[in-house]
Every structure is written in structure tokens, then in C-alpha cells.
Write a protein that holds these residues in place. Structure first.
Motif, PDB file in Angstrom:
ATOM      1  N   ALA A  18     -54.573  69.914  10.240  1.00 54.68           N
ATOM      2  CA  ALA A  18     -55.990  69.927  10.603  1.00 54.68           C
ATOM      3  C   ALA A  18     -56.809  68.988   9.726  1.00 54.68           C
ATOM      4  N   LEU A  19     -56.375  68.816   8.473  1.00 58.32           N
ATOM      5  CA  LEU A  19     -57.104  67.959   7.535  1.00 58.32           C
ATOM      6  C   LEU A  19     -56.614  66.515   7.536  1.00 58.32           C
ATOM      7  N   GLY A  20     -55.486  66.257   8.180  1.00 56.92           N
ATOM      8  CA  GLY A  20     -54.938  64.903   8.209  1.00 56.92           C
ATOM      9  C   GLY A  20     -54.289  64.489   6.903  1.00 56.92           C
ATOM     10  N   VAL A  21     -53.706  65.480   6.196  1.00 56.47           N
ATOM     11  CA  VAL A  21     -53.021  65.204   4.931  1.00 56.47           C
ATOM     12  C   VAL A  21     -51.627  65.818   4.981  1.00 56.47           C
ATOM     13  N   SER A  22     -50.850  65.586   3.943  1.00 59.68           N
ATOM     14  CA  SER A  22     -49.520  66.173   3.887  1.00 59.68           C
ATOM     15  C   SER A  22     -49.593  67.626   3.414  1.00 59.68           C
ATOM     16  N   ARG A  23     -48.558  68.382   3.728  1.00 64.30           N
ATOM     17  CA  ARG A  23     -48.463  69.757   3.246  1.00 64.30           C
ATOM     18  C   ARG A  23     -48.454  69.773   1.723  1.00 64.30           C
ATOM     19  N   GLN A  24     -47.813  68.793   1.114  1.00 65.54           N
ATOM     20  CA  GLN A  24     -47.757  68.704  -0.338  1.00 65.54           C
ATOM     21  C   GLN A  24     -49.157  68.543  -0.940  1.00 65.54           C
ATOM     22  N   THR A  25     -50.024  67.838  -0.252  1.00 66.51           N
ATOM     23  CA  THR A  25     -51.403  67.690  -0.729  1.00 66.51           C
ATOM     24  C   THR A  25     -52.095  69.046  -0.748  1.00 66.51           C
ATOM     25  N   VAL A  26     -51.929  69.828   0.307  1.00 68.78           N
ATOM     26  CA  VAL A  26     -52.525  71.166   0.358  1.00 68.78           C
ATOM     27  C   VAL A  26     -51.971  72.022  -0.778  1.00 68.78           C
ATOM     28  N   ILE A  27     -50.659  71.982  -0.983  1.00 70.79           N
ATOM     29  CA  ILE A  27     -50.034  72.750  -2.058  1.00 70.79           C
ATOM     30  C   ILE A  27     -50.602  72.338  -3.406  1.00 70.79           C
ATOM     31  N   SER A  28     -50.721  71.038  -3.640  1.00 69.38           N
ATOM     32  CA  SER A  28     -51.233  70.531  -4.922  1.00 69.38           C
ATOM     33  C   SER A  28     -52.683  70.944  -5.167  1.00 69.38           C
ATOM     34  N   ILE A  29     -53.493  70.920  -4.124  1.00 71.28           N
ATOM     35  CA  ILE A  29     -54.887  71.352  -4.270  1.00 71.28           C
ATOM     36  C   ILE A  29     -54.928  72.839  -4.587  1.00 71.28           C
ATOM     37  N   GLU A  30     -54.171  73.636  -3.836  1.00 75.33           N
ATOM     38  CA  GLU A  30     -54.174  75.078  -4.056  1.00 75.33           C
ATOM     39  C   GLU A  30     -53.733  75.446  -5.469  1.00 75.33           C
ATOM     40  N   LYS A  31     -52.785  74.728  -6.001  1.00 74.42           N
ATOM     41  CA  LYS A  31     -52.283  75.009  -7.351  1.00 74.42           C
ATOM     42  C   LYS A  31     -53.173  74.433  -8.446  1.00 74.42           C
ATOM     43  N   GLY A  32     -54.188  73.660  -8.058  1.00 74.30           N
ATOM     44  CA  GLY A  32     -55.088  73.066  -9.031  1.00 74.30           C
ATOM     45  C   GLY A  32     -54.521  71.846  -9.722  1.00 74.30           C
ATOM     46  N   HIS A  33     -53.477  71.247  -9.124  1.00 74.46           N
ATOM     47  CA  HIS A  33     -52.873  70.049  -9.697  1.00 74.46           C
ATOM     48  C   HIS A  33     -53.525  68.764  -9.193  1.00 74.46           C
ATOM     49  N   PHE A  34     -54.363  68.898  -8.178  1.00 78.46           N
ATOM     50  CA  PHE A  34     -54.961  67.721  -7.554  1.00 78.46           C
ATOM     51  C   PHE A  34     -56.379  68.059  -7.110  1.00 78.46           C
ATOM     52  N   ASP A  35     -57.351  67.262  -7.528  1.00 73.79           N
ATOM     53  CA  ASP A  35     -58.726  67.388  -7.062  1.00 73.79           C
ATOM     54  C   ASP A  35     -58.933  66.352  -5.965  1.00 73.79           C
ATOM     55  N   PRO A  36     -59.274  66.795  -4.766  1.00 72.71           N
ATOM     56  CA  PRO A  36     -59.404  65.855  -3.647  1.00 72.71           C
ATOM     57  C   PRO A  36     -60.614  64.947  -3.786  1.00 72.71           C
ATOM     58  N   ARG A  37     -60.527  63.830  -3.105  1.00 72.30           N
ATOM     59  CA  ARG A  37     -61.684  62.939  -3.017  1.00 72.30           C
ATOM     60  C   ARG A  37     -62.784  63.658  -2.260  1.00 72.30           C
ATOM     61  N   LEU A  38     -63.989  63.168  -2.410  1.00 75.58           N
ATOM     62  CA  LEU A  38     -65.146  63.793  -1.778  1.00 75.58           C
ATOM     63  C   LEU A  38     -64.990  63.881  -0.259  1.00 75.58           C
ATOM     64  N   SER A  39     -64.443  62.860   0.353  1.00 73.88           N
ATOM     65  CA  SER A  39     -64.289  62.879   1.810  1.00 73.88           C
ATOM     66  C   SER A  39     -63.371  64.019   2.258  1.00 73.88           C
ATOM     67  N   LEU A  40     -62.290  64.263   1.525  1.00 74.05           N
ATOM     68  CA  LEU A  40     -61.389  65.364   1.861  1.00 74.05           C
ATOM     69  C   LEU A  40     -62.052  66.703   1.554  1.00 74.05           C
TER      70      LEU A  40
END
Length: 72
Positions: free
Chosen positions: A22-44
Motif C-alpha cells: 500500500a505504501l509502495g515500499v519493501s516489506r523490509q522497509t516496514v520492518i525497519s521502521i517498526e523496529k526503529g532502525h529506519f526513519d522514513p523520509r518526509l514523503s513516506l
């Protein structure tokens, strides 16, 4: 930065894969955001807030040590 992505995603009944699609990203990106390992860009961040129909500041919360008091 702390976030509520997992809580929102699970509350909407979405899998990580569904959310990623739905967001147009990889599952790994969602996992990384949820775990707090990745802060998304403002657009995301805005796409996430639109997906769950909540303001960005209800999804993402800055670390307390980074928040400066008003006027200072």
C-alpha cells in the motif's frame, strides 16, 4: 524516533507485506521502521499518515532528548 506503525498496521488488520504494498515500499522497509532502525523520509511519513488517516505526529514521535522546549 519512536513510532506507532506496528500498532496502526495491526489495528487495520494489515500484514507487513500488505502495508508495504500500500505504501509502495519493501516489506523490509516496514520492518525497519517498526523496529526503529529506519526513519522514513518526509514523503513516506505522509503516505503512512494518509494510509491510516492520522496526523504524522500520531505516527512518529521524536525522541525526548531531541525535543527543545518552546521558545528555547
Amino acid at each position: 524516533m519512536d513510532n506507532r506503525l506496528r500498532v496502526l498496521r495491526e489495528g487495520a488488520g494489515l500484514s507487513q507485506a500488505d502495508c508495504a504494498h500500500a505504501l509502495g515500499v519493501s516489506r523490509q522497509t516496514v520492518i525497519s521502521i517498526e523496529k526503529g532502525h529506519f526513519d522514513p523520509r518526509l514523503s513516506l511519513a505522509f503516505r503512512i499518515s494518509r494510509l491510516f488517516a492520522v496526523p504524522v505526529d500520531e505516527v512518529f514521535v521524536p525522541d525526548d532528548d531531541l525535543v527543545e522546549p518552546a521558545g528555547g
